[in-house]
Design a protein around this motif. Structure first.
Motif, PDB file in Angstrom:
ATOM      1  N   ILE A   1       0.842  -1.204   0.000  1.00  0.00           N
ATOM      2  CA  ILE A   1       0.000   0.000   0.000  1.00  0.00           C
ATOM      3  C   ILE A   1       0.875   1.251   0.000  1.00  0.00           C
ATOM      4  N   ARG A   2       1.869   1.299   0.881  1.00  0.00           N
ATOM      5  CA  ARG A   2       2.753   2.472   0.966  1.00  0.00           C
ATOM      6  C   ARG A   2       3.438   2.785  -0.354  1.00  0.00           C
ATOM      7  N   HIS A   3       3.841   1.738  -1.069  1.00  0.00           N
ATOM      8  CA  HIS A   3       4.610   1.921  -2.304  1.00  0.00           C
ATOM      9  C   HIS A   3       3.738   1.858  -3.561  1.00  0.00           C
ATOM     10  N   ASP A   4       2.423   1.805  -3.373  1.00  0.00           N
ATOM     11  CA  ASP A   4       1.502   1.739  -4.508  1.00  0.00           C
ATOM     12  C   ASP A   4       1.941   0.636  -5.474  1.00  0.00           C
ATOM     13  N   ALA A   5       2.159  -0.552  -4.909  1.00  0.00           N
ATOM     14  CA  ALA A   5       2.729  -1.669  -5.665  1.00  0.00           C
ATOM     15  C   ALA A   5       1.668  -2.526  -6.344  1.00  0.00           C
TER      16      ALA A   5
ATOM     17  N   CYS B   1      -4.158  -2.936 -11.166  1.00  0.00           N
ATOM     18  CA  CYS B   1      -5.455  -3.593 -11.343  1.00  0.00           C
ATOM     19  C   CYS B   1      -5.772  -4.552 -10.195  1.00  0.00           C
ATOM     20  N   GLY B   2      -4.738  -5.065  -9.522  1.00  0.00           N
ATOM     21  CA  GLY B   2      -4.946  -5.959  -8.384  1.00  0.00           C
ATOM     22  C   GLY B   2      -5.005  -7.430  -8.724  1.00  0.00           C
ATOM     23  N   GLY B   3      -5.021  -7.771  -9.992  1.00  0.00           N
ATOM     24  CA  GLY B   3      -5.128  -9.173 -10.383  1.00  0.00           C
ATOM     25  C   GLY B   3      -3.981 -10.035  -9.889  1.00  0.00           C
ATOM     26  N   CYS B   4      -2.791  -9.490  -9.892  1.00  0.00           N
ATOM     27  CA  CYS B   4      -1.622 -10.259  -9.471  1.00  0.00           C
ATOM     28  C   CYS B   4      -1.256 -10.025  -8.016  1.00  0.00           C
ATOM     29  N   THR B   5      -1.876  -9.042  -7.376  1.00  0.00           N
ATOM     30  CA  THR B   5      -1.428  -8.579  -6.064  1.00  0.00           C
ATOM     31  C   THR B   5      -1.393  -9.664  -4.992  1.00  0.00           C
ATOM     32  N   PRO B   6      -2.435 -10.490  -4.826  1.00  0.00           N
ATOM     33  CA  PRO B   6      -2.345 -11.522  -3.788  1.00  0.00           C
ATOM     34  C   PRO B   6      -1.175 -12.481  -4.008  1.00  0.00           C
ATOM     35  N   GLY B   7      -0.959 -12.900  -5.239  1.00  0.00           N
ATOM     36  CA  GLY B   7       0.164 -13.788  -5.541  1.00  0.00           C
ATOM     37  C   GLY B   7       1.503 -13.097  -5.337  1.00  0.00           C
ATOM     38  N   GLN B   8       1.577 -11.822  -5.725  1.00  0.00           N
ATOM     39  CA  GLN B   8       2.806 -11.049  -5.510  1.00  0.00           C
ATOM     40  C   GLN B   8       3.102 -10.944  -4.019  1.00  0.00           C
TER      41      GLN B   8
ATOM     42  N   CYS C   1       0.353  -4.959 -15.423  1.00  0.00           N
ATOM     43  CA  CYS C   1       0.359  -3.493 -15.369  1.00  0.00           C
ATOM     44  C   CYS C   1       1.770  -2.927 -15.252  1.00  0.00           C
ATOM     45  N   ALA C   2       2.748  -3.796 -15.092  1.00  0.00           N
ATOM     46  CA  ALA C   2       4.166  -3.402 -15.020  1.00  0.00           C
ATOM     47  C   ALA C   2       4.479  -2.517 -13.815  1.00  0.00           C
ATOM     48  N   ALA C   3       3.965  -2.893 -12.648  1.00  0.00           N
ATOM     49  CA  ALA C   3       4.246  -2.153 -11.413  1.00  0.00           C
ATOM     50  C   ALA C   3       5.502  -2.698 -10.733  1.00  0.00           C
TER      51      ALA C   3
ATOM     52  N   ALA D   1      10.349  -2.180  -4.570  1.00  0.00           N
ATOM     53  CA  ALA D   1      10.513  -1.242  -3.457  1.00  0.00           C
ATOM     54  C   ALA D   1       9.733  -1.714  -2.230  1.00  0.00           C
ATOM     55  N   ALA D   2       8.540  -2.233  -2.439  1.00  0.00           N
ATOM     56  CA  ALA D   2       7.721  -2.726  -1.323  1.00  0.00           C
ATOM     57  C   ALA D   2       8.366  -3.937  -0.659  1.00  0.00           C
ATOM     58  N   VAL D   3       8.895  -4.850  -1.451  1.00  0.00           N
ATOM     59  CA  VAL D   3       9.539  -6.048  -0.899  1.00  0.00           C
ATOM     60  C   VAL D   3      10.761  -5.645  -0.084  1.00  0.00           C
ATOM     61  N   ARG D   4      11.583  -4.783  -0.617  1.00  0.00           N
ATOM     62  CA  ARG D   4      12.791  -4.335   0.096  1.00  0.00           C
ATOM     63  C   ARG D   4      12.410  -3.640   1.406  1.00  0.00           C
ATOM     64  N   ASP D   5      11.418  -2.758   1.345  1.00  0.00           N
ATOM     65  CA  ASP D   5      10.970  -2.024   2.523  1.00  0.00           C
ATOM     66  C   ASP D   5      10.416  -2.968   3.591  1.00  0.00           C
ATOM     67  N   ALA D   6       9.552  -3.892   3.187  1.00  0.00           N
ATOM     68  CA  ALA D   6       8.975  -4.851   4.142  1.00  0.00           C
ATOM     69  C   ALA D   6      10.064  -5.730   4.741  1.00  0.00           C
TER      70      ALA D   6
END
Length: 152
Positions: free
Chosen positions: A89-93, A96-103, A133-135, A141-146
């Motif tokens: 959420i912080r990094h707007d990663a 569309c959200g389709g891949c987000t749960p798997g990511q 969506c090529a995010a 950045a989100a993975v590194r931050d977390a």
């Protein structure tokens, strides 16, 4: 059969040919795990089985009896998001959200495996999860931050 999902034992009636993905979504009602390509190529269906990331579309549900399955719904503790969820959420990663749960599930495993030391390392170890969506820059950045947050 019985599956252990997000810390709860769930009885589910499935035919031997039903994938873990379909059991989670259609039989148990956990729709956070997404069906993308249904061929193991996109990673949208990534969940953790005994702490290891797997593509649930390539795994039969009956093969996962006795495994501890974690889906995206099992990461947060009440209203407290998992550090990876909060970082996305912080990094707007996501877009569309389709891949987000798997990511997110793959990122949790990537960090646990110790593969978040550099942008290139994250890209390599997250390469099984595609984002249409090529995010990718924001995901890395989100993975590194977390990872930094989880190590304290």
């Amino acid at each position: 059969m019985t599956l252990s999902v997000n810390g709860a034992r769930r009885r589910v009636a499935v035919e031997p040919r039903v994938t873990l993905l379909d059991a989670l979504r259609d039989r148990i009602g956990l729709t956070g795990t997404k069906k993308g390509c249904d061929r193991g190529e996109c990673g949208a269906c990534t969940v953790l089985a005994d702490g290891e990331r797997i593509k649930s579309c390539l795994t039969l549900a009956v093969m996962r009896q006795g495994s501890r399955i974690t889906t995206v719904e099992g990461l947060a503790r009440g209203d407290d998001l998992h550090p990876v969820q909060a970082a996305f959420i912080r990094h707007d990663a996501f877009q569309c959200g389709g891949c987000t749960p798997g990511q997110i599930m793959s990122a949790v495993a990537c960090i646990a495996e110790g593969h978040d030391g550099s942008d290139d390392e994250v890209r390599e170890w997250m390469s099984g999860n595609l984002c249409r969506c090529a995010a990718y820059q924001n995901i890395v950045a989100a993975v590194r931050d977390a990872g930094r947050e989880m190590r304290g």
